[in-house]
Scaffold this motif. Sequence first.
Motif, mmCIF file in Angstrom:
data_model
loop_
_atom_site.group_PDB
_atom_site.id
_atom_site.type_symbol
_atom_site.label_atom_id
_atom_site.label_comp_id
_atom_site.label_asym_id
_atom_site.label_seq_id
_atom_site.Cartn_x
_atom_site.Cartn_y
_atom_site.Cartn_z
ATOM 1 N N MET A 103 -3.450 27.797 84.088
ATOM 2 C CA MET A 103 -4.739 28.289 83.712
ATOM 3 C C MET A 103 -5.146 29.377 84.700
ATOM 4 S SD MET A 103 -8.481 26.480 83.232
ATOM 5 C CE MET A 103 -8.269 25.257 84.452
ATOM 6 N N PHE A 104 -5.766 30.421 84.148
ATOM 7 C CA PHE A 104 -6.298 31.511 84.954
ATOM 8 C C PHE A 104 -7.803 31.556 84.785
ATOM 9 C CE2 PHE A 104 -2.008 32.942 84.013
ATOM 10 C CZ PHE A 104 -1.573 33.340 85.267
ATOM 11 N N ILE A 105 -8.484 31.836 85.861
ATOM 12 C CA ILE A 105 -9.922 32.047 85.803
ATOM 13 C C ILE A 105 -10.169 33.460 86.314
ATOM 14 C CG2 ILE A 105 -12.170 31.362 86.685
ATOM 15 C CD1 ILE A 105 -11.039 28.517 86.976
ATOM 16 N N LEU A 106 -10.797 34.262 85.486
ATOM 17 C CA LEU A 106 -11.098 35.643 85.842
ATOM 18 C C LEU A 106 -12.599 35.845 85.883
ATOM 19 C CD1 LEU A 106 -8.538 37.438 83.536
ATOM 20 C CD2 LEU A 106 -8.332 37.014 85.980
ATOM 21 N N ASP A 107 -13.040 36.490 86.917
ATOM 22 C CA ASP A 107 -14.453 36.822 87.020
ATOM 23 C C ASP A 107 -14.667 38.179 86.367
ATOM 24 O OD1 ASP A 107 -17.128 36.873 87.711
ATOM 25 O OD2 ASP A 107 -16.738 37.593 89.736
ATOM 26 N N PHE A 108 -15.542 38.246 85.401
ATOM 27 C CA PHE A 108 -15.805 39.484 84.676
ATOM 28 C C PHE A 108 -16.617 40.462 85.518
ATOM 29 C CE2 PHE A 108 -18.346 42.025 81.690
ATOM 30 C CZ PHE A 108 -17.327 42.591 80.930
#
Length: 92
Positions: free
Chosen positions: A1-6
């Motif tokens: 899983m990847f979490i990207l901050d927009f």
Amino acid sequence: MFILDFDDTLFNTHQFKKVRKNMVQSLGISDDMYYSSYLLARKDAQNRVTYSDKVHAEYLGSCGFDPSAVFSLLEGVTKQAHTFLFPETIKF
């Protein structure tokens, strides 16, 4: 899983907000008025974050500004939102 901050990672949120604020200054809206109305406009009756240009324009309209003019300026910047993506975002 990847979490990207927009915000300010994929999208230049700081510059986007700055341009919007500067656009409405032409209508006489101060920085303080812009930010205080933004905080009101970004939440609905259930306290969920649901910002819209229309609601923001309506809040500023209730402060004596022309809501149609405000909406037109805010929406104009929103329609150009793709130009605030960082160049690396597309490659990613």
